[in-house]
Design an enzyme around this catalytic site. Sequence first.
Site, PDB file in Angstrom:
ATOM      1  CG  ASP A  50      -1.852   1.393   1.808  1.00 30.49           C
ATOM      2  OD1 ASP A  50      -3.031   0.944   0.110  1.00 30.49           O
ATOM      3  OD2 ASP A  50      -1.566   2.394   1.998  1.00 30.49           O
ATOM      4  CE1 TYR A  55       0.937   7.669   2.995  1.00 28.67           C
ATOM      5  CE2 TYR A  55       1.021   5.534   2.158  1.00 28.67           C
ATOM      6  CZ  TYR A  55       0.208   6.483   2.477  1.00 28.67           C
ATOM      7  OH  TYR A  55      -0.833   5.896   3.036  1.00 28.67           O
ATOM      8  CE  LYS A  84      -3.979   4.633   0.204  1.00 26.68           C
ATOM      9  NZ  LYS A  84      -2.734   4.413   0.415  1.00 26.68           N
ATOM     10  CG  HIS A 117      -4.630  10.107  -0.130  1.00 27.03           C
ATOM     11  ND1 HIS A 117      -3.408   9.385   0.236  1.00 27.03           N
ATOM     12  CD2 HIS A 117      -4.572   9.132   1.491  1.00 27.03           C
ATOM     13  CE1 HIS A 117      -3.049   9.299   0.952  1.00 27.03           C
ATOM     14  NE2 HIS A 117      -3.713   8.878   2.586  1.00 27.03           N
TER      15      HIS A 117
END
Length: 403
Positions: A50, A55, A84, A117
């Site tokens: 994920d 990130y 996302k 997201h």
Amino acid sequence: MDSRRYVMELNDGNIIPVLGFGTAAPIEVPKRECLEATKLAIDAGYRHFDSASVYHNEEEIGQAIRSKIAEGIVERKDIFYTSKLWCTSHRPELVQQSLEESLRKVQLDYVDLYIIHFPMALKPSKELIPKDENGKVMYDTVDLCATWEAMEKCKDAGLAKSIGVSNFNHKQLETILNKPGLKYKPVCNQVECHLYLNQRKLLDFCKSKDIVLVAYGVLGSQKYGEWVDQNTPVLLDDPVLGALAKKHKRSPALIALRYLLQRGVVVLAKSFNEERMKENLQVFEFHLTPEDMRVLDGLNRNIRYVSASFMEIFIMASTRSSCTHLVIWQTSHTLMIRDLSSGSSMMLNTSQEARVKFTVEEACAVNFCHFHKIVNVDFFKDSDLHDFFPLTALFPKLFFLEV
Ligand SMILES: NC(=O)c1ccc[n+]([C@@H]2O[C@H](COP(=O)([O-])OP(=O)(O)OC[C@H]3O[C@@H](n4cnc5c(N)ncnc54)[C@H](OP(=O)(O)O)[C@@H]3O)[C@@H](O)[C@H]2O)c1
């Protein structure tokens, strides 16, 4: 152990491994750790990863996956990779571009799952949270349904095998599900879910719509700076959880993971530590009894770790047909209600519940009459609100306005 043996079918016919490897880490953790952890995770048997554009680790994850493909440990088809769409790319013309950017970084031809997201849109920007010259977050007014149609095109283009959402409450899910001409339902809703926030109502709703609930923060989350309330209790230190762990001769983390799996939830678990990531794979080796499950159900406290409270915004209601929008957000002790069709705003003092109720009614009487229905969620039971992101953490007692 290959986590791909334990899968769930999504509503579009694709499958998702029920245990996913979380890859988010606080900003100060060197990205190299994510690369090494992802390699170790593949060796240990994880097949579901994920990630997200925010990130800033998609290059490293891609590198890890490709190196394990080159070593002959896995093939691309064995891996389930999620990315996302960030809030600054909700405008339909930015959605595919954003996915293509993720694919360039991870160097894959497709993602297995692409999800929105958050349900809130921010102005297009290179900044994560764009702010104006006064430091105010710059929200955008994009119809969630238009973003969803662009997500559908990503699936049609073969860039995403499945599409879904994250941090949506049931109203926002319904907005998509009731969209005229809906081509694909979201396959999942990824939300914070754990023993202290068991999302019973949202889970029931998702199940009734054949939408998989994917849980994050299952182990009590990480202290991601301003994203997480630092005063929250440590989930894995819970004494009831500890007692059950002792009974089963398993760690509290394993009990916390197992509890969600047995409720039909897909779980994400983040660990960059080899021992703990291996330990978490033992979740398939034991069962909790119905009595254990009942005891664990009793731990729910509607505590949310990831509040992202700096986001301020918490509700956006819209009607597609009339293109009227109502945006409400919190600025310390006030609510701002803004009628986007007229551009007018109103500040409401929310220091007292009664005052909130009064002023909302007042607001409607004044110039928000086209919002024909105001639902006061029983003034205000947490249980009705706990699936609202990020309501409970921000503002425990609030109403929901519906247009
Ligand atoms: N959609 C969203 O908005 C959203 C938001 C937040 C997170 N996520 C996703 O969900 C993933 C998981 O959530 P999370 O990262 O917040 O936290 P989490 O999975 O709840 O993990 C919290 C902490 O538990 C520790 N841990 C892991 N296994 C353990 C074990 N067996 N015993 C004791 N401690 C253990 C980890 O530390 P060590 O690394 O030191 O082991 C980790 O820092 C994220 O990585 C991300 O992929 C999504």
